[in-house]
Design an enzyme around this catalytic site. Sequence first.
Site, PDB file in Angstrom:
ATOM      1  N   GLY A  75       7.257  45.491  -9.950  1.00  0.00           N
ATOM      2  CA  GLY A  75       7.179  46.912 -10.341  1.00  0.00           C
ATOM      3  C   GLY A  75       8.535  47.581 -10.439  1.00  0.00           C
ATOM      4  O   GLY A  75       8.684  48.778 -10.189  1.00  0.00           O
ATOM      5  N   CYS A 133       8.387  44.590 -19.547  1.00  0.00           N
ATOM      6  CA  CYS A 133       7.870  44.322 -18.202  1.00  0.00           C
ATOM      7  C   CYS A 133       6.359  44.516 -18.199  1.00  0.00           C
ATOM      8  O   CYS A 133       5.868  45.588 -18.553  1.00  0.00           O
ATOM      9  CB  CYS A 133       8.518  45.254 -17.185  1.00  0.00           C
ATOM     10  SG  CYS A 133       7.875  44.950 -15.528  1.00  0.00           S
ATOM     11  N   LYS A 168      15.037  43.390 -25.158  1.00  0.00           N
ATOM     12  CA  LYS A 168      14.243  42.312 -24.555  1.00  0.00           C
ATOM     13  C   LYS A 168      12.779  42.502 -24.926  1.00  0.00           C
ATOM     14  O   LYS A 168      12.113  43.422 -24.467  1.00  0.00           O
ATOM     15  CB  LYS A 168      14.421  42.289 -23.041  1.00  0.00           C
ATOM     16  CG  LYS A 168      13.755  41.072 -22.401  1.00  0.00           C
ATOM     17  CD  LYS A 168      14.193  40.894 -20.973  1.00  0.00           C
ATOM     18  CE  LYS A 168      13.552  39.693 -20.326  1.00  0.00           C
ATOM     19  NZ  LYS A 168      13.909  39.566 -18.910  1.00  0.00           N
ATOM     20  N   ASN A 195       9.977  38.121 -22.024  1.00  0.00           N
ATOM     21  CA  ASN A 195       9.825  38.474 -20.618  1.00  0.00           C
ATOM     22  C   ASN A 195       8.641  37.675 -20.057  1.00  0.00           C
ATOM     23  O   ASN A 195       8.086  36.809 -20.740  1.00  0.00           O
ATOM     24  CB  ASN A 195       9.559  39.981 -20.503  1.00  0.00           C
ATOM     25  CG  ASN A 195      10.006  40.567 -19.162  1.00  0.00           C
ATOM     26  OD1 ASN A 195       9.712  40.007 -18.104  1.00  0.00           O
ATOM     27  ND2 ASN A 195      10.692  41.684 -19.199  1.00  0.00           N
ATOM     28  N   GLY A 248      12.492  32.093 -20.630  1.00  0.00           N
ATOM     29  CA  GLY A 248      11.126  31.697 -20.281  1.00  0.00           C
ATOM     30  C   GLY A 248      11.036  30.230 -19.924  1.00  0.00           C
ATOM     31  O   GLY A 248      10.981  29.375 -20.800  1.00  0.00           O
TER      32      GLY A 248
HETATM   33  C1  LIG Z   1      10.841  38.100  -9.496  1.00  0.00           C
HETATM   34  C2  LIG Z   1      11.139  38.442 -10.924  1.00  0.00           C
HETATM   35  C3  LIG Z   1      11.590  39.727 -11.226  1.00  0.00           C
HETATM   36  C4  LIG Z   1      11.880  40.069 -12.550  1.00  0.00           C
HETATM   37  N1  LIG Z   1      12.356  41.315 -12.829  1.00  0.00           N
HETATM   38  C5  LIG Z   1      12.712  41.624 -14.110  1.00  0.00           C
HETATM   39  C6  LIG Z   1      13.281  42.895 -14.417  1.00  0.00           C
HETATM   40  O1  LIG Z   1      13.514  43.744 -13.553  1.00  0.00           O
HETATM   41  N2  LIG Z   1      13.586  43.145 -15.707  1.00  0.00           N
HETATM   42  C7  LIG Z   1      13.380  42.243 -16.722  1.00  0.00           C
HETATM   43  O2  LIG Z   1      13.693  42.513 -17.875  1.00  0.00           O
HETATM   44  N3  LIG Z   1      12.856  41.018 -16.449  1.00  0.00           N
HETATM   45  C8  LIG Z   1      12.519  40.697 -15.172  1.00  0.00           C
HETATM   46  N4  LIG Z   1      11.998  39.456 -14.900  1.00  0.00           N
HETATM   47  C9  LIG Z   1      11.777  38.519 -16.010  1.00  0.00           C
HETATM   48  C10 LIG Z   1      12.926  37.514 -16.146  1.00  0.00           C
HETATM   49  O3  LIG Z   1      14.131  38.153 -16.472  1.00  0.00           O
HETATM   50  C11 LIG Z   1      12.609  36.457 -17.229  1.00  0.00           C
HETATM   51  O4  LIG Z   1      12.601  37.073 -18.499  1.00  0.00           O
HETATM   52  C12 LIG Z   1      11.278  35.757 -17.007  1.00  0.00           C
HETATM   53  O5  LIG Z   1      11.054  35.511 -15.639  1.00  0.00           O
HETATM   54  C13 LIG Z   1      11.183  34.437 -17.766  1.00  0.00           C
HETATM   55  O6  LIG Z   1      12.245  33.581 -17.423  1.00  0.00           O
HETATM   56  P1  LIG Z   1      12.171  32.457 -16.248  1.00  0.00           P
HETATM   57  O7  LIG Z   1      10.967  31.621 -16.530  1.00  0.00           O
HETATM   58  O8  LIG Z   1      13.478  31.735 -16.372  1.00  0.00           O
HETATM   59  O9  LIG Z   1      12.039  33.206 -14.952  1.00  0.00           O
HETATM   60  C14 LIG Z   1      11.699  39.095 -13.582  1.00  0.00           C
HETATM   61  C15 LIG Z   1      11.251  37.817 -13.250  1.00  0.00           C
HETATM   62  C16 LIG Z   1      10.975  37.464 -11.952  1.00  0.00           C
HETATM   63  C17 LIG Z   1      10.488  36.067 -11.646  1.00  0.00           C
END
Ligand SMILES: Cc1cc2nc3c(=O)[nH]c(=O)nc-3n(C[C@H](O)[C@H](O)[C@H](O)COP(=O)(O)O)c2cc1C
Length: 318
Positions: A75, A133, A168, A195, A248
């Site tokens: 959140g 998000c 994004k 995202n 991702g």
């Molecule tokens: C715990 C957590 C918090 C995240 N917080 C944000 C955020 O504040 N803003 C955002 O744009 N993406 C946020 N993301 C998304 C990541 O930046 C990323 O786009 C997404 O997790 C997919 O990549 P990954 O599989 O390498 O984690 C968050 C992801 C995780 C796991």
Amino acid sequence: MMERPVMEVEVGGVWLSHPVILASGVLNETAASMMRAVEGGAAAVVTKSISLAEREGHPNPTFVELRTGYLNSMGVPNPGIEHYTKEIERFREEMPQVPVILSLYGESVEEFEELGRAARTLPVEAVEVNLSCPNVEEGGIAFGKDPDGVYSAVRAVRRGFPRGVWAKLTAHCPDIVEAAKAAERGGADALVAINTLKGIAIDPYLAMPVLASGTGGYSGEGIKPLALEKVWELASSGEVEAPIVGSGGITTGLDAVEFLMAGAAAVEVGSAVRRRGVGVFSQIREEIEAFLVEEGYGSAGEIVGLALERYPHEEVGE
Ligand SMILES: Cc1cc2nc3c(=O)[nH]c(=O)nc-3n(C[C@H](O)[C@H](O)[C@H](O)COP(=O)(O)O)c2cc1C
């Protein structure tokens, strides 16, 4: 002996020593944690998404590990842009050569405009507009799911911020190419895809969702084919000019190579920090480099979009 491949890439006005950067929301609450990511090999850091005012985020539990990734429902907890400025400045003092991309979270066009103006005075190379998000009602996906929302949020940030603007995007929209075109019209210099995806986990014994918020954002290995397909869709459309940053499920160098070959100029890594530790950025960079050497490529840039060039588009659907 073969020369080492050139790993340097450029994304929307930001020069990166190699294509692997820290994604928003992981290891970026403080200057110290972002510095750890850089020591672990990240070429640049995207900050936590930051709003105008402080946000507490959602009640716990907000994180659950799955076989194929993670679900989170944070959140967007953050201290607000005024307080977070200290972290950015501290990071800059220690690591002046490492690009910082400030992620912005607004709940209205006016908030995005104000955030863009506030970011202008900060020592950051670019901002990333969080349009994606899945864990909040007002901002995030509310803007990303239709092209008008994307356009107005990006345009608002662009009005206040004169350097790189990255948008994004979410996969939760009817047509990501339309969303990307709207971001470009709004003034985006780069597109980030994607995202987390909305998901849920249920505890069968409690007969209740595991996360206090019910649903959350799914990240990690399980979303890789979907994220990769979105990058492919954008790059193969022929309608999008801005460079693409893949996000991702990227966990290994070969995952990153797939994203580059689908048309991404760089990749953001988040969940893999939990899988492989904070050194994951160096590991991925070294694995990309080893692949390039093995296959006889001279640079990371050389493989960007290669799978698109090789793929016979004309035959699709015939
Ligand atoms: C715990 C957590 C918090 C995240 N917080 C944000 C955020 O504040 N803003 C955002 O744009 N993406 C946020 N993301 C998304 C990541 O930046 C990323 O786009 C997404 O997790 C997919 O990549 P990954 O599989 O390498 O984690 C968050 C992801 C995780 C796991």
